[in-house]
Design an enzyme around this catalytic site. Structure first.
Site, PDB file in Angstrom:
ATOM      1  N   SER A   1     -32.778 -14.616  11.307  1.00  0.00           N
ATOM      2  CA  SER A   1     -32.338 -14.578   9.476  1.00  0.00           C
ATOM      3  C   SER A   1     -32.176 -16.375   9.167  1.00  0.00           C
ATOM      4  O   SER A   1     -32.174 -16.136   7.893  1.00  0.00           O
ATOM      5  CB  SER A   1     -31.644 -13.696   9.432  1.00  0.00           C
TER       6      SER A   1
ATOM      7  N   LYS B   1     -23.187 -17.632   4.149  1.00  0.00           N
ATOM      8  CA  LYS B   1     -23.588 -16.436   4.088  1.00  0.00           C
ATOM      9  C   LYS B   1     -22.532 -15.861   3.745  1.00  0.00           C
ATOM     10  O   LYS B   1     -21.862 -15.958   4.217  1.00  0.00           O
ATOM     11  CB  LYS B   1     -24.316 -16.761   5.076  1.00  0.00           C
TER      12      LYS B   1
ATOM     13  N   SER C   1     -32.846 -12.726   6.804  1.00  0.00           N
ATOM     14  CA  SER C   1     -31.837 -12.406   5.404  1.00  0.00           C
ATOM     15  C   SER C   1     -31.435 -13.293   5.140  1.00  0.00           C
ATOM     16  O   SER C   1     -30.224 -12.700   3.917  1.00  0.00           O
ATOM     17  CB  SER C   1     -30.875 -11.070   6.254  1.00  0.00           C
TER      18      SER C   1
HETATM   19  N1  GLN Z   1     -35.407  -9.156   9.911  1.00  0.00           N
HETATM   20  C1  GLN Z   1     -34.302  -9.186  10.819  1.00  0.00           C
HETATM   21  C2  GLN Z   1     -34.120  -7.553  10.908  1.00  0.00           C
HETATM   22  O1  GLN Z   1     -34.648  -7.387   9.349  1.00  0.00           O
HETATM   23  C3  GLN Z   1     -33.731 -10.203  11.350  1.00  0.00           C
HETATM   24  C4  GLN Z   1     -32.076 -10.721  10.189  1.00  0.00           C
HETATM   25  C5  GLN Z   1     -31.826 -11.051  10.833  1.00  0.00           C
HETATM   26  O2  GLN Z   1     -31.711 -12.080  11.884  1.00  0.00           O
HETATM   27  N2  GLN Z   1     -30.503 -10.593  10.490  1.00  0.00           N
HETATM   28  O3  GLN Z   1     -33.518  -7.138  11.450  1.00  0.00           O
END
Ligand code: GLN
Length: 492
Positions: free
Chosen positions: A186, A87, A162
């Protein structure tokens, strides 16, 4: 081109079968080029490697010296010749690290994330950097500053987020495993949307050194894999104490890489009733109930439990995560990293214009939310309160474990992957895709998502949650469930 092999098989062919170290990396690169071409490219990668960066990487002093190995529990995993996608919020020496943000366009880190170094030490090869929601803020990878990723199972849909690029790369068969980060789901939610496995370890199990900070008290690096084994091997290679991360825990890493002992026989598996409400798509619920039947077939005792503060988890998360983010993102000032607006006539204008032009809409929204929640007159009402509710959410879990429940089973996400564009104008709808995943981050406990079925050909993920430091139990149960769903005996 033949389908990608599992990480274990690749390592064994390279280590004992005499296959060249870079053979599978070459195959993966070819595959990546195929999925990134054509009319509807996946756009899973922001940079293709390999990451040949060295320097720090070759010096194993300090971090990987005696104290590093002493806390690893003996087992050493080989990822020899295994191509791994990383990532883009994990620092690499030989490839840019942009967090999918224009404000970091072209930024190359002078140091390497501990997890990247450890995966290389285990013999793994970095294939490239994967697309993501900008600074990991999002649940669909549509918030990338460089354009969205598509779901390989249905290219009109989002891969989740994400870590959407990492999930897509694995689901498309480019690599057997990939690194992601999980602040509120994410790793697990994109794994669920793409039909693969994603593990978020216990907070402190994996070093955050070189993971670009989003919400530091919630962030953990996690592993995605085509199978439980692929994700478990990668996680084992990167886990363990790191003196460079003050929040990493000096604890042994038990061996969760042995597949043989995996079973759910005799385990008490709790099903929290608050996760099976109207918010859950009825067809996803059906798939979950079937998976619970398989767990019973495997000899688990399935029982209903209650986690009464669950409904406060999303609002709590969306106060705490933006608050931490607003502070963590203050460093992007147009001076120290990446993008700088050149047309400004004062220092203040450099900051303002660089930040306004460099950050995307969602990141700006989070910074504003977080700054507001931390501001003098509101601190106690928002941030202070959210901290207290966080404790209540964690206590819900402790109570269940204290009652003798070994693991919890829940859906990973309330729906399967949604169409691209469906929720971009409605942040609340987007935030609600995290209702079943943010709780584990707030409580610091580990979670795994694995494919348990499909609705209209779209994958559905089931989530197992475990007490802190019980990854081995959780991964063992996930292996058993994976085998039971495939018609096996689940280790019985
Ligand atoms: N969807 C969540 C957010 O927007 C989690 C994101 C993540 O785990 N990085 O914050």
């Amino acid at each position: 081109m033949s389908a990608i092999l599992g990480a274990r098989e690749i390592a064994s062919r390279v280590q004992v079968g005499g296959v060249a170290q870079d053979h599978y990396l070459g195959e993966a690169l070819e595959r990546a080029r195929v999925v990134e071409a054509g009319e509807l490219p996946l756009h899973a990668f922001l940079a293709l490697g390999p990451d040949t960066g060295t320097g720090e990487a070759s010096s194993l002093s300090g971090i990987d010296g005696s104290d590093g190995t002493a806390t690893r529990g003996g087992a050493s995993v080989s990822l020899a010749g295994v191509p791994v996608a990383v990532k883009d919020n994990l620092c690499t020496l030989g490839l840019p690290t942009t967090c999918a943000s224009r404000i970091l366009d072209g930024y190359v880190s002078p140091f390497e994330a501990t997890v990247v170094r450890r995966l290389k030490r285990a013999g793994g090869l970095v294939l490239g950097k994967t697309n993501m929601d900008e600074f990991a803020m999002g649940s669909s990878t549509e918030n990338s500053g460089f354009g969205p990723t598509r779901n390989p199972r249905d290219r009109s849909r989002v891969p989740g987020g994400s870590s959407g690029g990492s999930a897509a790369a694995v689901a498309a068969g480019v690599v057997p495993c990939a690194l992601g980060s999980d602040t509120g789901g994410s790793v697990r939610q994109p794994a669920s949307f793409c039909g693969i496995v994603g593990i978020k370890p216990t907070y402190g199990r994996v070093s955050r050194y070189g993971l670009v900070a989003f919400a530091s008290s919630l962030d953990q690096v996690g592993a995605l894999g085509a199978t439980v084994d692929d994700a478990a091997l990668l996680l084992h290679a990167i886990a363990g104490y790191d003196p460079r991360d003050a929040t990493s825990a000096p604890r042994d890493v038990p061996d969760w890489t042995r597949a043989e002992e995996a079973t759910v026989e005799g385990l008490r598996i709790g099903v929290p009733r608050e996760y099976f409400t109207d918010a859950l798509d009825p067809q996803v619920k059906r798939v979950c109930l079937d998976a619970l039947d398989r767990l019973r077939d495997g000899g688990a005792r399935v029982e209903e439990v209650s986690l009464p503060h669950t409904r406060y988890a999303v609002p709590t998360y969306y106060v705490l995560a933006p608050a931490e983010a607003s502070s963590n993102l203050a460093r992007y000032d147009g001076v120290r990293y990446g993008f700088r607006f050149d047309g400004a006539d004062s220092a203040r204008a450099v900051y303002e214009e660089s930040r306004t032009r460099g950050f995307g809409k969602e990141v700006v929204r989070r910074i504003m939310l977080g700054t507001f929640a931390l501001s003098a007159g509101y601190y106690d009402a928002y941030y202070g309160r959210a901290q207290k509710v966080r404790t209540l959410i964690a206590q819900d879990f402790h109570r269940v474990w204290d009652d003798g429940v070994d693991l919890l089973f829940t859906p990973t996400a309330p729906t399967p992957a949604f169409p691209i564009g469906e929720r971009t104008e409605d942040p609340m709808a987007m935030y609600l895709s995290d209702i079943f995943t943010v709780t584990a981050n707030l409580a610091g406990i580990p979670g795994i998502s694995l494919p348990i079925g499909a609705v209209d050909n779209l994958p559905v993920g089931g989530q197992l949650l475990a007490p802190m430091w019980e990854e081995a139990r959780m991964i063992g149960a996930a292996r058993a469930l994976e085998s039971l769903l495939a018609g096996g005996e689940g280790g019985r």
